[in-house]
Design a protein around this motif. Structure first.
Motif, PDB file in Angstrom:
ATOM      1  N   ASP A 192       0.825  -1.199   0.000  1.00  0.00           N
ATOM      2  CA  ASP A 192       0.000   0.000   0.000  1.00  0.00           C
ATOM      3  C   ASP A 192       0.865   1.257   0.000  1.00  0.00           C
ATOM      4  O   ASP A 192       0.596   2.223   0.711  1.00  0.00           O
ATOM      5  CB  ASP A 192      -0.953   0.000   1.201  1.00  0.00           C
ATOM      6  N   SER A 193       1.911   1.240  -0.830  1.00  0.00           N
ATOM      7  CA  SER A 193       2.828   2.374  -0.889  1.00  0.00           C
ATOM      8  C   SER A 193       2.194   3.535  -1.643  1.00  0.00           C
ATOM      9  O   SER A 193       1.849   3.400  -2.823  1.00  0.00           O
ATOM     10  CB  SER A 193       4.121   1.971  -1.597  1.00  0.00           C
ATOM     11  N   PRO A 194       2.046   4.704  -1.006  1.00  0.00           N
ATOM     12  CA  PRO A 194       1.533   5.871  -1.727  1.00  0.00           C
ATOM     13  C   PRO A 194       2.409   6.243  -2.914  1.00  0.00           C
ATOM     14  O   PRO A 194       1.899   6.653  -3.958  1.00  0.00           O
ATOM     15  CB  PRO A 194       1.532   6.971  -0.656  1.00  0.00           C
ATOM     16  N   ALA A 195       3.720   6.096  -2.779  1.00  0.00           N
ATOM     17  CA  ALA A 195       4.640   6.452  -3.863  1.00  0.00           C
ATOM     18  C   ALA A 195       4.375   5.612  -5.102  1.00  0.00           C
ATOM     19  O   ALA A 195       4.270   6.130  -6.223  1.00  0.00           O
ATOM     20  CB  ALA A 195       6.083   6.279  -3.397  1.00  0.00           C
ATOM     21  N   LEU A 196       4.254   4.308  -4.923  1.00  0.00           N
ATOM     22  CA  LEU A 196       4.024   3.437  -6.067  1.00  0.00           C
ATOM     23  C   LEU A 196       2.625   3.603  -6.635  1.00  0.00           C
ATOM     24  O   LEU A 196       2.411   3.456  -7.843  1.00  0.00           O
ATOM     25  CB  LEU A 196       4.271   1.976  -5.676  1.00  0.00           C
ATOM     26  N   ASN A 197       1.673   3.925  -5.772  1.00  0.00           N
ATOM     27  CA  ASN A 197       0.320   4.179  -6.252  1.00  0.00           C
ATOM     28  C   ASN A 197       0.300   5.383  -7.191  1.00  0.00           C
ATOM     29  O   ASN A 197      -0.306   5.349  -8.265  1.00  0.00           O
ATOM     30  CB  ASN A 197      -0.624   4.401  -5.063  1.00  0.00           C
ATOM     31  N   VAL A 198       0.989   6.434  -6.791  1.00  0.00           N
ATOM     32  CA  VAL A 198       1.081   7.630  -7.638  1.00  0.00           C
ATOM     33  C   VAL A 198       1.815   7.308  -8.934  1.00  0.00           C
ATOM     34  O   VAL A 198       1.394   7.694 -10.031  1.00  0.00           O
ATOM     35  CB  VAL A 198       1.779   8.774  -6.881  1.00  0.00           C
ATOM     36  N   ALA A 199       2.928   6.593  -8.843  1.00  0.00           N
ATOM     37  CA  ALA A 199       3.700   6.240 -10.033  1.00  0.00           C
ATOM     38  C   ALA A 199       2.858   5.438 -11.018  1.00  0.00           C
ATOM     39  O   ALA A 199       2.889   5.682 -12.230  1.00  0.00           O
ATOM     40  CB  ALA A 199       4.940   5.443  -9.626  1.00  0.00           C
TER      41      ALA A 199
END
Length: 479
Positions: free
Chosen positions: A366-373
């Protein structure tokens, strides 16, 4: 904070493998021997730290490959200082691992349950099947009275249900008691949080169980750590209540950031000002991309679900908005990226600094960084991600994203840079030395020195604060 899902024995015929280092089975009860069921993030940390405190520890898991790696002193994940402890104590014979629940039953009379409780696929509730399976696999093999101590984060009422299960499954003449001892680990600081925690909480039904656990933790308690004794239900609620409060504080800052965006105010200055109030404090009051990982998101949802099951769902409806605010941070970051690319990211090269959900770990759940990417990639951007520790784990979860081995490789030629995980390596970057196509950075963590980046010719955008325009870099003074 349980992270990296711990595996656990299932209710099947046990795997008959030997203990993987030379620790002999106990012939009489010994307070110096402990087993840990589940050797994922929580279990491996707890086992290694108990060995560091001087105990003989046997870890139990159903995954033979994981057991073999741990027995050889190798960790399947990154946590500062933990690999050294595992290697040290497996080499010394104080820490061993097995896939055989019978070996664990023989080895000790004090058993810690450290398995995962992920969110269920069909609801917001926690999946406690691994906990139930762990108890079901161990208890029938016990031949002496035993104490099972849960450390997993579970819905209130789980300990009582496990006690009933243990009562039914225990062999004749064997008494099995259940206590609870919630964990409060922070990824990146798990060893420190185990050996020098803020507090130790134990939920017990018998003063004798309190005595056992107080003696076990004596090296820690004698150093001044508070030892808090509660009933079972309270001990189960402590962890999820703490995480719900932290999540609420983070989302409050992010809700104010939304207001600051609309009003043209600066949320960093605002939260600094209100955080100076001793009743509020600065910790967890930083606005940005929001929280992720394997604990806060699923714990607040599980707490809401359990409140509904108990008929008091209205008491925690505010947590729905806490969750919603957190998820909106990701959409807002994507919107800023699109805005800074002139209304479309199609064909644009975007560098993403960060993949882990927080610094100090390689955990990308549930990484916000990877979700945005991933959202930007779906809109047609060419995304290159760099993380000091999490590139490999991120690539397994999001294999279609591009990955760079260095910051320079990620940033060179980029039309936009996103700072999404606040690693110290990123905060320490020299912005003047980077060579993007356009010097524009979206600081999703409001952690970069905006003035320094601006002075190096970068336009800086943050969440909840006005844009900082680029300033011409000052020419070096010769002579």
């Amino acid at each position: 904070m349980t992270t990296h899902q711990d595996t656990t024995p299932t209710v099947t015929s046990p795997v008959t493998s030997p203990v993987t280092s030379p620790v002999t089975p106990a012939t009489t009860p010994s307070p110096g021997r402990v087993t840990v069921i589940g050797t994922g993030y929580l279990g491996a940390t707890h086992a290694a730290c108990l060995a560091e405190l001087g105990y003989e520890v046997l870890g139990l898991d159903t995954d033979p490959a994981k057991v073999a790696d741990l027995a050889a002193g190798r960790l399947p994940f990154y946590e500062p200082g933990l690999a050294e402890l595992v290697e040290k104590h497996t080499a010394a014979g104080r820490l061993a691992f097995t896939t055989d629940p019978r070996a664990a039953a023989e080895f000790a009379d004090l058993h810690f349950v450290c398995v995962g409780t992920p969110q269920r696929r069909d609801s917001m509730a926690a999946d406690t099947s691994h906990v139930t399976a762990a108890v079901s696999a161990l208890v029938p093999h016990l031949r002496r009275d035993a104490l099972l101590v849960g450390k997993s984060t579970v819905p209130v009422g789980t300990a009582a249900a496990l006690q009933a299960l243990a009562d039914d499954a225990a062999p004749d003449g064997v008494e099995v008691a259940v206590a609870w001892n919630p964990e409060f680990l922070r990824e990146g600081r798990a060893v420190e949080d185990t050996l020098r925690p803020d507090r130790i909480v134990v939920g017990v039904t018998d003063p004798l169980h309190e005595k056992v656990l107080r003696e076990l933790y004596a090296p820690v308690v004698d150093a001044g750590v508070p030892f808090v004794v509660t009933d079972l239900a309270t001990s189960e609620l402590v962890k999820v209540a703490a995480n719900a409060f932290l999540a609420t504080k983070i989302s409050f800052a992010n809700a104010i950031a939304e207001l600051c965006d609309a009003a043209g105010a600066d949320v960093v200055a605002l939260t600094d000002a209100i955080g100076r109030d001793a009743r509020i404090g600065h910790q967890f009051l930083s606005a940005g991309l929001g929280f992720g990982g394997g604990c806060l998101p699923k714990d607040i949802r599980a707490l809401m679900a359990r409140a509904g099951e108990l008929g008091v769902d209205e008491a925690l409806t505010f947590l729905r908005e806490v969750d919603a605010i957190n998820m909106r941070r990701r959409s807002r970051t994507v919107a800023l990226a699109v805005e800074e690319c002139g209304g479309s990211v199609l064909g644009r090269r975007i560098a993403v600094l960060g993949a882990a959900f927080k610094p100090g770990t390689d955990d990308v759940r549930d990484s916000p960084a990877l979700n945005v990417a991933a959202q930007l990639q779906l809109q047609g951007a060419h995304v290159r991600v760099h993380d000091p520790r999490a590139n490999a784990t991120a690539a397994r979860t999001f294999p279609t994203l591009g990955y760079a081995d260095t910051v320079e490789e990620a940033v060179t030629g980029a039309d936009l840079v996103l700072h999404l995980t606040e690693w110290e390596e990123f905060r320490a970057l020299d912005p003047a030395a980077l060579e993007p196509a356009r010097r524009v950075v979206v600081d999703g963590r409001n952690a970069l020195d905006a003035d320094r980046w601006s002075a190096a010719g970068w336009r800086v955008r943050g969440l909840g604060r006005p844009a900082v325009p680029a300033r011409a870099a000052t020419a070096p003074v010769s002579g």
